[in-house]
Design an enzyme around this catalytic site. Sequence first.
Site, PDB file in Angstrom:
ATOM      1  N   GLU A  17       0.830  -1.212   0.000  1.00 29.05           N
ATOM      2  CA  GLU A  17       0.000   0.000   0.000  1.00 29.05           C
ATOM      3  C   GLU A  17       0.860   1.256   0.000  1.00 29.05           C
ATOM      4  O   GLU A  17       1.858   1.334   0.701  1.00 29.05           O
ATOM      5  CB  GLU A  17      -0.897   0.006   1.245  1.00 29.05           C
ATOM      6  CG  GLU A  17      -1.779   1.237   1.337  1.00 29.05           C
ATOM      7  CD  GLU A  17      -2.925   1.060   2.302  1.00 29.05           C
ATOM      8  OE1 GLU A  17      -3.751   0.157   2.093  1.00 29.05           O
ATOM      9  OE2 GLU A  17      -2.989   1.827   3.273  1.00 29.05           O
ATOM     10  N   ALA A  51      -9.650  11.295   2.650  1.00 27.85           N
ATOM     11  CA  ALA A  51     -11.078  11.338   2.978  1.00 27.85           C
ATOM     12  C   ALA A  51     -11.713  12.695   2.672  1.00 27.85           C
ATOM     13  O   ALA A  51     -12.769  12.776   2.078  1.00 27.85           O
ATOM     14  CB  ALA A  51     -11.275  10.995   4.450  1.00 27.85           C
ATOM     15  N   GLY A 108     -15.036   6.237   4.086  1.00 22.82           N
ATOM     16  CA  GLY A 108     -14.144   7.286   4.596  1.00 22.82           C
ATOM     17  C   GLY A 108     -14.524   7.599   6.028  1.00 22.82           C
ATOM     18  O   GLY A 108     -15.629   7.290   6.483  1.00 22.82           O
ATOM     19  N   TYR A 144     -13.302  -5.330   9.365  1.00 21.29           N
ATOM     20  CA  TYR A 144     -12.666  -5.016  10.645  1.00 21.29           C
ATOM     21  C   TYR A 144     -12.706  -6.216  11.595  1.00 21.29           C
ATOM     22  O   TYR A 144     -13.712  -6.422  12.287  1.00 21.29           O
ATOM     23  CB  TYR A 144     -13.390  -3.805  11.273  1.00 21.29           C
ATOM     24  CG  TYR A 144     -13.369  -2.611  10.343  1.00 21.29           C
ATOM     25  CD1 TYR A 144     -12.367  -1.653  10.433  1.00 21.29           C
ATOM     26  CD2 TYR A 144     -14.316  -2.474   9.313  1.00 21.29           C
ATOM     27  CE1 TYR A 144     -12.317  -0.588   9.535  1.00 21.29           C
ATOM     28  CE2 TYR A 144     -14.267  -1.415   8.419  1.00 21.29           C
ATOM     29  CZ  TYR A 144     -13.262  -0.486   8.541  1.00 21.29           C
ATOM     30  OH  TYR A 144     -13.203   0.562   7.645  1.00 21.29           O
ATOM     31  N   GLN A 175      -8.761  -4.285   8.192  1.00 22.65           N
ATOM     32  CA  GLN A 175      -7.999  -3.355   9.022  1.00 22.65           C
ATOM     33  C   GLN A 175      -6.826  -4.135   9.627  1.00 22.65           C
ATOM     34  O   GLN A 175      -6.894  -5.364   9.748  1.00 22.65           O
ATOM     35  CB  GLN A 175      -8.940  -2.827  10.133  1.00 22.65           C
ATOM     36  CG  GLN A 175      -8.330  -1.858  11.106  1.00 22.65           C
ATOM     37  CD  GLN A 175      -7.820  -0.601  10.411  1.00 22.65           C
ATOM     38  OE1 GLN A 175      -6.770  -0.650   9.775  1.00 22.65           O
ATOM     39  NE2 GLN A 175      -8.528   0.495  10.538  1.00 22.65           N
ATOM     40  N   LYS A 271       7.235   3.236   2.621  1.00 26.13           N
ATOM     41  CA  LYS A 271       8.591   2.942   3.098  1.00 26.13           C
ATOM     42  C   LYS A 271       9.166   1.782   2.279  1.00 26.13           C
ATOM     43  O   LYS A 271       8.950   0.597   2.617  1.00 26.13           O
ATOM     44  CB  LYS A 271       8.561   2.575   4.582  1.00 26.13           C
ATOM     45  CG  LYS A 271       8.236   3.770   5.466  1.00 26.13           C
ATOM     46  CD  LYS A 271       8.277   3.343   6.911  1.00 26.13           C
ATOM     47  CE  LYS A 271       7.799   4.458   7.811  1.00 26.13           C
ATOM     48  NZ  LYS A 271       7.232   3.964   9.065  1.00 26.13           N
TER      49      LYS A 271
HETATM   50  C1  LIG Z   1      -8.366  -1.762   4.031  1.00 25.84           C
HETATM   51  C2  LIG Z   1      -8.752  -0.336   4.366  1.00 25.84           C
HETATM   52  C3  LIG Z   1      -8.425   0.686   3.475  1.00 25.84           C
HETATM   53  C4  LIG Z   1      -8.779   2.016   3.764  1.00 25.84           C
HETATM   54  N1  LIG Z   1      -8.432   3.008   2.884  1.00 25.84           N
HETATM   55  C5  LIG Z   1      -8.816   4.289   3.135  1.00 25.84           C
HETATM   56  C6  LIG Z   1      -8.521   5.347   2.202  1.00 25.84           C
HETATM   57  O1  LIG Z   1      -7.906   5.137   1.155  1.00 25.84           O
HETATM   58  N2  LIG Z   1      -8.955   6.606   2.503  1.00 25.84           N
HETATM   59  C7  LIG Z   1      -9.648   6.865   3.664  1.00 25.84           C
HETATM   60  O2  LIG Z   1     -10.015   8.019   3.881  1.00 25.84           O
HETATM   61  N3  LIG Z   1      -9.932   5.892   4.565  1.00 25.84           N
HETATM   62  C8  LIG Z   1      -9.540   4.616   4.328  1.00 25.84           C
HETATM   63  N4  LIG Z   1      -9.836   3.626   5.229  1.00 25.84           N
HETATM   64  C9  LIG Z   1     -10.527   3.965   6.485  1.00 25.84           C
HETATM   65  C10 LIG Z   1     -12.073   3.923   6.333  1.00 25.84           C
HETATM   66  O3  LIG Z   1     -12.475   4.953   5.459  1.00 25.84           O
HETATM   67  C11 LIG Z   1     -12.694   4.095   7.713  1.00 25.84           C
HETATM   68  O4  LIG Z   1     -12.444   2.979   8.514  1.00 25.84           O
HETATM   69  C12 LIG Z   1     -14.169   4.491   7.752  1.00 25.84           C
HETATM   70  O5  LIG Z   1     -14.490   4.907   9.080  1.00 25.84           O
HETATM   71  C13 LIG Z   1     -15.139   3.395   7.373  1.00 25.84           C
HETATM   72  O6  LIG Z   1     -15.098   3.111   6.042  1.00 25.84           O
HETATM   73  P1  LIG Z   1     -15.858   1.806   5.464  1.00 25.84           P
HETATM   74  O7  LIG Z   1     -15.734   1.833   4.013  1.00 25.84           O
HETATM   75  O8  LIG Z   1     -15.470   0.601   6.206  1.00 25.84           O
HETATM   76  O9  LIG Z   1     -17.377   2.215   5.901  1.00 25.84           O
HETATM   77  P2  LIG Z   1     -18.718   1.398   6.008  1.00 25.84           P
HETATM   78  O10 LIG Z   1     -18.647   0.061   5.388  1.00 25.84           O
HETATM   79  O11 LIG Z   1     -19.798   2.308   5.536  1.00 25.84           O
HETATM   80  O12 LIG Z   1     -18.848   1.174   7.583  1.00 25.84           O
HETATM   81  C14 LIG Z   1     -18.816   2.252   8.515  1.00 25.84           C
HETATM   82  C15 LIG Z   1     -19.722   1.948   9.706  1.00 25.84           C
HETATM   83  O13 LIG Z   1     -21.101   1.900   9.276  1.00 25.84           O
HETATM   84  C16 LIG Z   1     -21.663   0.604   9.471  1.00 25.84           C
HETATM   85  N5  LIG Z   1     -22.446   0.308   8.261  1.00 25.84           N
HETATM   86  C17 LIG Z   1     -21.958   0.007   7.027  1.00 25.84           C
HETATM   87  N6  LIG Z   1     -22.966  -0.153   6.145  1.00 25.84           N
HETATM   88  C18 LIG Z   1     -24.113   0.037   6.846  1.00 25.84           C
HETATM   89  C19 LIG Z   1     -25.487   0.022   6.490  1.00 25.84           C
HETATM   90  N7  LIG Z   1     -25.874  -0.241   5.240  1.00 25.84           N
HETATM   91  N8  LIG Z   1     -26.404   0.275   7.451  1.00 25.84           N
HETATM   92  C20 LIG Z   1     -26.024   0.548   8.724  1.00 25.84           C
HETATM   93  N9  LIG Z   1     -24.726   0.582   9.123  1.00 25.84           N
HETATM   94  C21 LIG Z   1     -23.790   0.343   8.196  1.00 25.84           C
HETATM   95  C22 LIG Z   1     -20.475  -0.326   9.656  1.00 25.84           C
HETATM   96  O14 LIG Z   1     -20.787  -1.470  10.429  1.00 25.84           O
HETATM   97  C23 LIG Z   1     -19.475   0.584  10.350  1.00 25.84           C
HETATM   98  O15 LIG Z   1     -19.764   0.692  11.717  1.00 25.84           O
HETATM   99  C24 LIG Z   1      -9.476   2.298   4.984  1.00 25.84           C
HETATM  100  C25 LIG Z   1      -9.783   1.260   5.875  1.00 25.84           C
HETATM  101  C26 LIG Z   1      -9.428  -0.047   5.582  1.00 25.84           C
HETATM  102  C27 LIG Z   1      -9.751  -1.144   6.565  1.00 25.84           C
END
Ligand SMILES: Cc1cc2nc3c(=O)[nH]c(=O)nc-3n(C[C@H](O)[C@H](O)[C@H](O)COP(=O)(O)OP(=O)(O)OC[C@H]3O[C@@H](n4cnc5c(N)ncnc54)[C@H](O)[C@@H]3O)c2cc1C
Length: 290
Positions: A17, A51, A108, A144, A175, A271
């Site tokens: 990454e 984000a 995000g 997660y 994560q 890195k």
């Molecule tokens: C592998 C990885 C790569 C990442 N890359 C980036 C990046 O490039 N840029 C960045 O800004 N951030 C990145 N993140 C961080 C990520 O944006 C955050 O963790 C963010 O808070 C959640 O994103 P998500 O896509 O998991 O959200 P979601 O899948 O929407 O989940 C967020 C929360 O909402 C809940 N939820 C999801 N769908 C629903 C639904 N339909 N109804 C009710 N609740 C729901 C979930 O259980 C969770 O609690 C990354 C994280 C990981 C693990």
Amino acid sequence: MKITEMLTASKQMLSFEVFPPKTETVFRSVSEAALQIAALHPDFISVTYGAGGGTSRYTLQLAKEIREATGVEPLAHLTCVSSSRETVSARIEEIHAAGIQNVMALRGDLPKDGICSKDYHHACDLITELRASGYDFCIGGACYPEVHPESVNQKEDIASLRLKAEAGCDFFTTQMFFDNHLLFNFLYKIREAGIFIPVFPGIMPITSKKQVEQVLRLSNASLPQRFRSLMDRYGDSDAAMRQAGIIYATEQIIDLFANGIQVVHVYTMNKPEIAAAIQHNLSQIIGMPL
Ligand SMILES: Cc1cc2nc3c(=O)[nH]c(=O)nc-3n(C[C@H](O)[C@H](O)[C@H](O)COP(=O)(O)OP(=O)(O)OC[C@H]3O[C@@H](n4cnc5c(N)ncnc54)[C@H](O)[C@@H]3O)c2cc1C
């Protein structure tokens, strides 16, 4: 090439990454580090997305440079929670026009000012939109093993994950976590919940004491005693901590592969020396048949 097509090769794979710069002035130095990482030829390379839009315009630029310079397939990240439908739609068109087939669809983090997009609430909204574009993307989503911090419990978190899979996600990347039992337990639970798409465990090599605090603050990950002992013993020596952290991450990866995982994602954080060390440690293991 789509990541799902790579999986049919049935061999053990590694992805790395990189993250794009925040400003134009540092673009060159960041892109040089990213290109050095790509030159190690991981099976594919994730390029993160800011984000709040901070680094968003450089994600595609960096992804394109990586592919042109090294031939490594990029996985372009895209977030939606701070964006309007028009912005996201424009980004999807740009990704397609750049010939990028793999997109990591994320919500995000919620913006600090609390102002969210009225168009997007969860990652599944973005996944649905990517599918509806008709561009036949290979789509990844985040998961997660230690539960997303906003979820009340793991059951609820896994129910949301299922919605992402149903919306058209092709794979999940996790994560970071520091105890493989958490991952194996998570896999058992999601399979039991009927989620069968591939999961790529995300491993973060921790190479300094300072990084630990940062990582724990950002990821909600827990640290096992085995890692704490290592930090207590070596944390005050940069060189020793770096070596110990790389070996710890390598051991986690070997254990994952040994237990049937096909793809491990490494949070290499721009890195090249860390990416190279991990790859060197796995030189006889990467590419082995499943
Ligand atoms: C592998 C990885 C790569 C990442 N890359 C980036 C990046 O490039 N840029 C960045 O800004 N951030 C990145 N993140 C961080 C990520 O944006 C955050 O963790 C963010 O808070 C959640 O994103 P998500 O896509 O998991 O959200 P979601 O899948 O929407 O989940 C967020 C929360 O909402 C809940 N939820 C999801 N769908 C629903 C639904 N339909 N109804 C009710 N609740 C729901 C979930 O259980 C969770 O609690 C990354 C994280 C990981 C693990």
